[in-house]
Scaffold this motif. Structure first.
Motif: not given
Length: 929
Positions: A789-809
């Motif tokens: 599931l990609p981030d619901l916020v469309e910030n691909q053009g400004t993102a400085q960090r991508v965090v991959v994760l799983s679960g409720k956190i």
């Protein structure tokens, strides 16, 4: 009598029975043996001393019975309880009226008249000792059921016992014994280093099984499911009158060949786990009896619950088509063989026995045959009870001990066992006392080596009564030896041609590696059907008094359906179940309190607060072919998961679900997971659609209420390490974060044309979290499960960090991101399916970000570093980054708790500190706006 009635009333009132009316609830039929009439009661009172003596023989006769072939079991040469003088009965010639004390007439009704019947004390003693102190010993007086005690004493003491064995049956018994000995001798000669778990000394196991099958066939049983360990398995498999496994196939396997055709991506198993099915013909039966032996792992007794589940599932259609007159066990019977040491030592035996009479788990009674052949450890150090079978007394199962040196008595014992099972539909145990001819115990070996074998002893008897001649015996042995020799010579040219994996009820399914396999079907459903099912799932009929707290639950579910927003997990699950039922599938979910749900979220079963009648709305309101069974289970993990796994082997049209109270508790079922769930396909070509719901997530609940140990399941998968070569993964491990994802996962299990186990790290805190709710549109047609599931916020053009994760956190992180004003600087990408790892789906999401943002991918988890999914995803994430060809050296950084011996701390303050640090680590070094 009054006291008994009061105790029975108290016992019944102390049992929760509100679920008795739900689909699938079945209990064994109850019978009442006619009670004593007034004349008999008066006679019992008048001859109280004689009555005490007779009951003592019934109770203690086994202590003096001649059941040990080696006569090594400590026996009281003169058991005091068996001496009539102990009860003041000293005159052997004195006559007593035995009406109402000893059963003398095979017809129960005839026994109820007032006719006096006079026997001398010597006649009484002789009769009782013939029945109770012979080569079959009986333990049934411990039963709490008066009916069962009366039934047994009547069967044994009247002349309803089996008639003397005719010569035809004697020859059949001999053939089984002789072939077993020839077979063991042949293997010892040709394959002297083979670990074969021979029957030498225990050959009577084969006529025992044959006699049971014969009784079952004549009793209109058409299918038998057998679970057994190693001892005697090859003898049972290859005998031409039993499972008829081709000796050439066995010899091919022994010489290193595969049991399956070449070209299949399977690794097989050892010879002591081989299986076969056969249709057996018996005189007096209306149709052939199909006997199926289940594959088993080397964990002794682990197959028990699996056999129970498969047996129950085979009768499932009867519950649907004949709900009123269906008697479980009419057509299908479970037979389990055990070793003496494992039967008394393995906990799964107790757990499985505990299921035997539960209404959602009973399969109509199991016949247990304990091959009491002796364990390396002396019995005095292997168990704390006199008999290995004593564990069966926990369910008041009758126990028959029989001397394996006397095959005809063994046959009689099995006939009695079947009669009991067939009448009461409950478990019974036959303890077959035999021995191993090859032992390291010097004194025992000395005694054994001086004896002739069981087949040889029986042959002497047959020669003596002129059933067979020495020439006949030699011909039987020579002929079978020649057949084995011929099979061995043909091994070089032998190759397996068939793998019977998609036959009978599995017809129409495909092998997962097949080009016809549909791995990602459309699992969406029309909106009107979703609304119909959702409303039906919480329907409360007029006059039904719902618990006040549940009224809000119902209103909330209906509101979300009307608005199309805020669909929670319980609603999503109900819609998944209901739509599957409408499509002709069945659903069975078991665990502790699954009708309500561990976290009071499900409420698939509703209870009237006035009269405790129950309804299961999905069954009562949907006009679907399928049914849902809510099987509230015993507090067992290993046996219950094994049971549900067994159902998955039998019926691909059933969605079987096991829900742990907390994900941590699966470890009680680890043996089932290791040896069945994760490996059956590659060992035995057995597909399974089992679903394991394991509530997971750190929330301050402490070490044993936080983690489903994702790392263990991920390590058990054969998931690939790169995205190039596809593999037939053995099971799926998922960590869904929305109700819609869960909905599609459940439907995917049944919409595929093959079956795979599904391990779900299920939610706890997300069950009612509004931020985790889904819209109804997420369930509609042309929607499906998304591994990433990609981030619901469309910030691909400004993102400085991508965090991959799983679960409720994830939900804690997006809340923190919002509060920090960092929506444009950090993206959270969710891995919803951890195995198989979604290489290409993740790659597609990551490639939308600039290379600079991918130089350092963060993998974040709330579990300690040595736990959770980190060790599984690290190398795979690196492969994705390399495959993206970023032109820079990218790396994956870990963020989360440090290494720990615990899944979570038990100190609340420490938990909060750790959790906050994990959240803050996601934003470390980013400037707040």
């Amino acid at each position: 009598m009054l006291q008994r009635k009061l105790l029975r009333k108290f016992f019944n009132s102390s049992r929760r029975c509100y679920h008795d009316e739900s689909f699938g609830f079945r209990k064994p039929p109850s019978f009442e043996f006619p009670d004593y009439n007034n004349a008999q009661l008066e006679n019992r009172h008048h001859n109280a001393a004689l009555l005490r003596y007779v009951d003592s023989v019934r109770t203690h006769g086994h202590r003096a019975a001649r059941i040990d072939p080696l006569d090594l079991i400590p026996r009281d040469s003169e058991v005091a309880a068996l001496n009539p003088s102990r009860y003041g009965l000293k005159d052997g010639s004195k006559r007593y009226n035995v009406n109402g004390i000893i059963w003398t007439n095979p017809k129960v009704e005839a026994q109820r008249n007032d006719t006096e019947e006079w026997w001398t004390l010597d006649e009484i003693t002789r009769h009782l000792r013939e029945v109770y102190v012979g080569k079959i010993a009986y333990e049934y007086m411990h039963s709490q059921s008066k009916t069962e005690r009366l039934w047994f004493s009547h069967l044994l003491e009247s002349n309803t016992m089996p008639q003397p064995i005719d010569k035809q049956l004697k020859r059949r018994i001999h053939g089984l014994l002789a072939r077993s000995e020839v077979f063991d001798n042949f293997l010892q000669l040709k394959f002297p280093n083979l670990k074969r778990y021979a029957l030498e000394g225990g050959e009577s196991m084969l006529p025992a099984l044959d006699a049971l099958f014969s009784s079952a066939a004549r009793g209109s049983v058409s299918r038998i499911i057998v679970g057994m360990p190693h001892r005697g398995r090859l003898n049972f498999l290859t005998d031409p009158q039993l499972l008829q496994y081709p000796p050439i196939a066995l010899f091919h396997k022994i010489r290193g060949g595969a049991e399956y055709p070449e070209g299949m991506d399977v690794e097989g198993d050892v010879i002591s786990h081989l299986v076969s099915s056969a249709h057996l013909e018996y005189d007096g039966s209306e149709e052939p009896l199909k006997v199926s032996l289940l594959p088993n792992p080397s964990h002794l007794e682990a197959v028990n619950a699996v056999a129970l589940g498969k047996t129950r599932a085979k009768q499932y259609s009867l519950l649907k088509t004949h709900p009123d007159d269906c008697q479980l066990g009419d057509k299908v019977m479970c037979v389990q063989l055990h070793g003496d040491a494992s039967f008394s030592g393995q906990g799964v035996v107790m757990e499985s026995l505990g299921l035997s009479n539960l209404p959602h788990f009973t399969s109509g009674g199991t016949v247990h045959l304990v091959v009491d052949i002796g364990y390396t450890t002396p019995a005095s150090q292997a168990r704390s009870s006199l008999y290995c079978s004593d564990v069966g007394k926990m369910i008041n199962a009758p126990i028959l001990h029989v001397n394996g040196d006397h095959p005809e008595d063994v046959v009689k014992a099995m006939d009695i066992a079947f009669k009991y099972r067939q009448y009461f539909r409950k478990d019974i145990i036959v303890d077959l006392l035999v021995y191993r001819r090859c032992l390291t115990s010097p004194l025992m070996y000395e005694k054994i080596s001086a004896r002739k074998s069981v087949p040889q002893l029986y042959e002497e008897n047959l020669i003596a009564d002129e059933t067979l001649t020495p020439e006949d015996i030699n011909a039987i042995r020579t002929q079978y030896r020649s057949q084995l020799d011929a099979a061995l010579t043909r091994v070089p040219s032998y190759a397996p041609q068939k793998a019977p994996m998609l036959e009978a009820q599995w017809t129409g399914m495909v092998w997962p590696e097949s080009t016809e396999a549909i791995s990602n079907p459309d699992t969406g459903v029309e909106r009107d059907v979703l609304e119909r099912v959702g409303k039906a799932s919480v329907y409360v009929p007029e006059g039904f008094e719902l618990h006040p707290k549940l009224q809000r639950h119902v209103r909330s579910r209906l509101t979300s359906l009307e608005s199309g927003l805020g669909v929670d997990w319980a609603n999503a699950e109900a819609m998944a179940f209901g739509t599957l039922l409408l499509e002709g599938n069945d659903v069975r979910i078991s665990g502790q309190d699954v009708g309500r749900g561990t976290f009071s979220q499900r409420h698939a079963m509703l209870v009237d607060q006035r009269d405790e009648r129950t309804i299961v709305p999905l069954n009562d309101m949907l006009d679907g072919e399928g049914k849902i069974e809510l099987a509230n289970s015993s507090l067992s993990e290993m046996a219950v998961l094994g049971f549900e796994y067994g159902t998955s082997w039998e019926r691909p049209t059933l969605l079987p679900i096991w829900e742990a109270q907390f994900g941590d508790f699966f470890n009680g079922a680890q043996i089932i997971i290791d040896t069945f769930v994760s490996s059956s396909e590659t060992k035995w070509l057995r597909q399974s659609g089992i679903v394991m719901l394991l509530p997971h997530g750190l929330d301050g609940a402490g070490p044993e209420h936080s983690s489903s140990r994702l790392e263990r399941f991920l390590q058990l998968t054969n998931d690939r390490y790169d995205g190039v070569t596809p593999v037939n993964i053995n099971m799926h491990v998922v960590f869904p974060t929305t109700p819609a994802q869960y909905f599609h996962l459940l439907r995917r299990q049944m919409k595929r044309n093959y079956r795979k186990p599904l391990v779900v790290a299920a939610p706890k805190g997300l069950l009612r979290l509004s931020a985790a709710a889904s819209s109804l549109s997420d369930f509609e047609l042309r929607t499906t499960f998304k591994p990433v599931l990609p981030d619901l916020v469309e910030n691909q053009g400004t993102a400085q960090r991508v965090v991959v994760l799983s679960g409720k956190i994830y939900y804690d992180l997006i809340k923190e991101r919002k509060e920090r004003g960092l929506d444009n600087l950090v993206s959270f990408v969710r891995l919803e399916e951890l195995a198989p790892f979604p290489f290409q789906e993740l790659r597609s999401v990551l490639k939308t970000y600039p290379h600079e943002a991918l130089k350092e991918i963060v993998y974040l988890q709330e579990e300690p570093r040595n736990q959770g999914a980190w060790t599984h995803v690290k190398e795979r994430l690196n492969w994705v980054l390399k495959d993206l060809d970023l032109g820079v050296d990218a790396r994956v950084l870990f963020k989360g708790r440090k290494e720990s011996a615990l899944p979570a701390p038990g100190v609340g303050k420490l938990y909060k500190e750790q959790q906050q640090k994990v959240i803050e680590a996601a934003f470390e070094g980013l400037q707040e706006l």
